[in-house]
Motif scaffolding. Structure first.
Motif, PDB file in Angstrom:
ATOM      1  N   LEU A 161      56.745  81.744  30.620  1.00 51.05           N
ATOM      2  CA  LEU A 161      56.067  82.943  30.148  1.00 51.05           C
ATOM      3  C   LEU A 161      56.858  84.195  30.514  1.00 51.05           C
ATOM      4  O   LEU A 161      57.354  84.337  31.636  1.00 51.05           O
ATOM      5  CB  LEU A 161      54.668  83.025  30.775  1.00 51.05           C
ATOM      6  CG  LEU A 161      53.802  84.192  30.325  1.00 51.05           C
ATOM      7  CD1 LEU A 161      53.488  84.092  28.833  1.00 51.05           C
ATOM      8  CD2 LEU A 161      52.523  84.242  31.144  1.00 51.05           C
ATOM      9  N   TYR A 167      57.487  83.670  25.156  1.00 51.82           N
ATOM     10  CA  TYR A 167      57.979  82.670  26.075  1.00 51.82           C
ATOM     11  C   TYR A 167      59.487  82.514  25.858  1.00 51.82           C
ATOM     12  O   TYR A 167      59.985  82.669  24.750  1.00 51.82           O
ATOM     13  CB  TYR A 167      57.333  81.301  25.809  1.00 51.82           C
ATOM     14  CG  TYR A 167      55.955  81.110  26.381  1.00 51.82           C
ATOM     15  CD1 TYR A 167      54.829  81.545  25.692  1.00 51.82           C
ATOM     16  CD2 TYR A 167      55.768  80.462  27.597  1.00 51.82           C
ATOM     17  CE1 TYR A 167      53.555  81.348  26.211  1.00 51.82           C
ATOM     18  CE2 TYR A 167      54.501  80.257  28.128  1.00 51.82           C
ATOM     19  CZ  TYR A 167      53.404  80.703  27.429  1.00 51.82           C
ATOM     20  OH  TYR A 167      52.147  80.497  27.943  1.00 51.82           O
ATOM     21  N   ILE A 178      50.397  91.156  31.016  1.00 51.66           N
ATOM     22  CA  ILE A 178      51.203  90.405  31.978  1.00 51.66           C
ATOM     23  C   ILE A 178      52.683  90.602  31.677  1.00 51.66           C
ATOM     24  O   ILE A 178      53.113  90.483  30.532  1.00 51.66           O
ATOM     25  CB  ILE A 178      50.860  88.888  31.948  1.00 51.66           C
ATOM     26  CG1 ILE A 178      49.421  88.645  32.372  1.00 51.66           C
ATOM     27  CG2 ILE A 178      51.817  88.088  32.843  1.00 51.66           C
ATOM     28  CD1 ILE A 178      48.969  87.184  32.282  1.00 51.66           C
ATOM     29  N   ARG A 203      45.735  76.035  32.145  1.00 50.97           N
ATOM     30  CA  ARG A 203      45.450  77.451  31.985  1.00 50.97           C
ATOM     31  C   ARG A 203      44.744  77.952  33.240  1.00 50.97           C
ATOM     32  O   ARG A 203      43.771  77.335  33.697  1.00 50.97           O
ATOM     33  CB  ARG A 203      44.564  77.688  30.760  1.00 50.97           C
ATOM     34  CG  ARG A 203      44.327  79.171  30.461  1.00 50.97           C
ATOM     35  CD  ARG A 203      43.627  79.361  29.152  1.00 50.97           C
ATOM     36  NE  ARG A 203      42.320  78.717  29.127  1.00 50.97           N
ATOM     37  CZ  ARG A 203      41.585  78.582  28.035  1.00 50.97           C
ATOM     38  NH1 ARG A 203      42.032  79.024  26.881  1.00 50.97           N
ATOM     39  NH2 ARG A 203      40.410  77.998  28.086  1.00 50.97           N
ATOM     40  N   LYS A 255      43.260  83.638  34.665  1.00 49.12           N
ATOM     41  CA  LYS A 255      43.704  84.860  33.996  1.00 49.12           C
ATOM     42  C   LYS A 255      44.154  84.597  32.568  1.00 49.12           C
ATOM     43  O   LYS A 255      44.539  85.524  31.862  1.00 49.12           O
ATOM     44  CB  LYS A 255      44.859  85.494  34.779  1.00 49.12           C
ATOM     45  CG  LYS A 255      44.450  86.041  36.130  1.00 49.12           C
ATOM     46  CD  LYS A 255      45.621  86.719  36.809  1.00 49.12           C
ATOM     47  CE  LYS A 255      45.214  87.260  38.165  1.00 49.12           C
ATOM     48  NZ  LYS A 255      46.353  87.878  38.878  1.00 49.12           N
ATOM     49  N   GLY A 256      44.118  83.328  32.173  1.00 55.58           N
ATOM     50  CA  GLY A 256      44.509  82.990  30.809  1.00 55.58           C
ATOM     51  C   GLY A 256      45.940  82.564  30.653  1.00 55.58           C
ATOM     52  O   GLY A 256      46.384  82.232  29.559  1.00 55.58           O
ATOM     53  N   LYS A 257      46.719  82.580  31.744  1.00 51.34           N
ATOM     54  CA  LYS A 257      48.108  82.140  31.666  1.00 51.34           C
ATOM     55  C   LYS A 257      48.173  80.629  31.518  1.00 51.34           C
ATOM     56  O   LYS A 257      47.453  79.902  32.189  1.00 51.34           O
ATOM     57  CB  LYS A 257      48.855  82.526  32.931  1.00 51.34           C
ATOM     58  CG  LYS A 257      49.312  83.960  32.987  1.00 51.34           C
ATOM     59  CD  LYS A 257      49.912  84.298  34.322  1.00 51.34           C
ATOM     60  CE  LYS A 257      51.048  83.374  34.705  1.00 51.34           C
ATOM     61  NZ  LYS A 257      51.701  83.824  35.963  1.00 51.34           N
ATOM     62  N   LEU A 258      49.075  80.172  30.635  1.00 47.82           N
ATOM     63  CA  LEU A 258      49.295  78.744  30.454  1.00 47.82           C
ATOM     64  C   LEU A 258      50.534  78.363  31.247  1.00 47.82           C
ATOM     65  O   LEU A 258      51.613  78.906  31.013  1.00 47.82           O
ATOM     66  CB  LEU A 258      49.486  78.436  28.979  1.00 47.82           C
ATOM     67  CG  LEU A 258      49.118  77.047  28.482  1.00 47.82           C
ATOM     68  CD1 LEU A 258      47.668  76.736  28.762  1.00 47.82           C
ATOM     69  CD2 LEU A 258      49.384  76.936  26.995  1.00 47.82           C
ATOM     70  N   VAL A 286      52.560  88.959  28.114  1.00 42.28           N
ATOM     71  CA  VAL A 286      51.310  88.737  27.399  1.00 42.28           C
ATOM     72  C   VAL A 286      50.772  90.090  26.960  1.00 42.28           C
ATOM     73  O   VAL A 286      50.702  91.025  27.756  1.00 42.28           O
ATOM     74  CB  VAL A 286      50.247  88.035  28.271  1.00 42.28           C
ATOM     75  CG1 VAL A 286      48.968  87.822  27.469  1.00 42.28           C
ATOM     76  CG2 VAL A 286      50.764  86.715  28.816  1.00 42.28           C
ATOM     77  N   LEU A 301      47.141  77.756  22.278  1.00 43.20           N
ATOM     78  CA  LEU A 301      48.262  78.594  21.874  1.00 43.20           C
ATOM     79  C   LEU A 301      48.866  78.060  20.589  1.00 43.20           C
ATOM     80  O   LEU A 301      49.197  76.888  20.502  1.00 43.20           O
ATOM     81  CB  LEU A 301      49.346  78.610  22.947  1.00 43.20           C
ATOM     82  CG  LEU A 301      49.149  79.494  24.161  1.00 43.20           C
ATOM     83  CD1 LEU A 301      50.380  79.435  25.041  1.00 43.20           C
ATOM     84  CD2 LEU A 301      48.855  80.921  23.773  1.00 43.20           C
ATOM     85  N   TYR A 306      51.940  86.332  22.936  1.00 40.48           N
ATOM     86  CA  TYR A 306      52.778  85.970  24.067  1.00 40.48           C
ATOM     87  C   TYR A 306      54.243  85.866  23.647  1.00 40.48           C
ATOM     88  O   TYR A 306      54.551  85.465  22.524  1.00 40.48           O
ATOM     89  CB  TYR A 306      52.381  84.580  24.594  1.00 40.48           C
ATOM     90  CG  TYR A 306      50.949  84.426  25.020  1.00 40.48           C
ATOM     91  CD1 TYR A 306      49.921  84.409  24.088  1.00 40.48           C
ATOM     92  CD2 TYR A 306      50.611  84.254  26.363  1.00 40.48           C
ATOM     93  CE1 TYR A 306      48.597  84.258  24.485  1.00 40.48           C
ATOM     94  CE2 TYR A 306      49.299  84.090  26.769  1.00 40.48           C
ATOM     95  CZ  TYR A 306      48.298  84.087  25.823  1.00 40.48           C
ATOM     96  OH  TYR A 306      46.995  83.928  26.214  1.00 40.48           O
TER      97      TYR A 306
END
Lengths: 109, 112
Positions: free
Chosen positions: B45, B35, B56, A91, A94-97, B48, B101, B33
């Motif tokens: 991704l 995906y 995002i 992660r 910015k919190g993106k995985l 978001v 998640l 999210y």
């Protein structure tokens, strides 16, 4: 840039122990996750590490070394149902995985 | 309730159709999210939403249009898709403390 490396495939024997390694080079770090995914199904959460060290959860353990950009998932007492894909994910701040390509584990009798 | 529910589980559509994928969670998670996952590849991704606002967009083509009507619902509207858009579309929500998640079962989309 973001780069997460893990082996593509591994094979192990039922009842044995297997270690799946993951190395990462990312611009920022805010935790590392391991997910299990069986074919045709959604990923399921296995473990989360944000500090260095070992996290144990039943037959599964995960280790993190932030200075080395390295993690591993340890599976003990392997069962046939453990045959699946194992995804390492980092992660970012910015919190993106961000997922690695996944390791397909085949457990043989 | 620790589930993320997605409907439909399977969808087949033509390139001129308009359809929607739906996702619902009642865990009080404020980040959701979308995906996309192709066979033998990791999830990629797409979008978001944080507190019901798009935070995002990973440069996703405009033929995919997300919508978050409220904190429990997330939609993905599909229009004029291409065969290469065929994939498993996964919805997820984010536990605030750990960042874990929670994934739904996915909607398997086939574009003819």
């Amino acid at each position: 840039g973001q780069n997460i490396d893990q082996p593509t495939e591994m094979t192990a024997t039922e009842g044995a122990i297997v270690q799946i390694n993951c190395t990462y080079q990312t611009s920022g770090f805010n935790g590392l996750f391991w997910y299990q995914q069986h074919a045709g199904e959604a990923p399921t959460f296995l473990s989360y590490n944000v500090l260095d060290g070992l996290e144990e959860k039943g037959r599964f353990s995960s280790f993190l070394s932030r200075s080395k950009g390295y993690s591993y998932l340890l599976l003990k007492e392997l069962q046939m149902k453990d045959s699946a894909s194992y995804l390492c994910a980092v992660r970012d701040p910015k919190g993106k995985l961000i997922f690695g390509q996944g390791t397909t584990l085949q457990v043989k009798p | 309730d620790t589930e993320v529910t997605q409907t439909p589980k399977h969808l087949v559509m033509g390139m001129t159709n308009k359809k929607s994928l739906k996702c619902e969670q009642h865990m009080g998670h404020r980040a959701m999210y979308w995906y996309k996952q192709k066979a033998k590849k990791p999830p990629e991704l797409m979008f978001v939403y944080s507190y019901e606002k798009l935070s995002i967009n990973e440069s996703v083509p405009s033929r995919f249009s997300p919508e978050c009507p409220n904190s429990s619902l997330l939609n993905l509207h599909l229009h004029a898709l291409q065969p290469e858009d065929s994939a498993l579309y996964l919805c997820a929500s984010n536990a605030p403390n750990t960042g874990e998640l929670f994934f739904g079962e996915g909607s398997r989309l086939t574009v003819l």
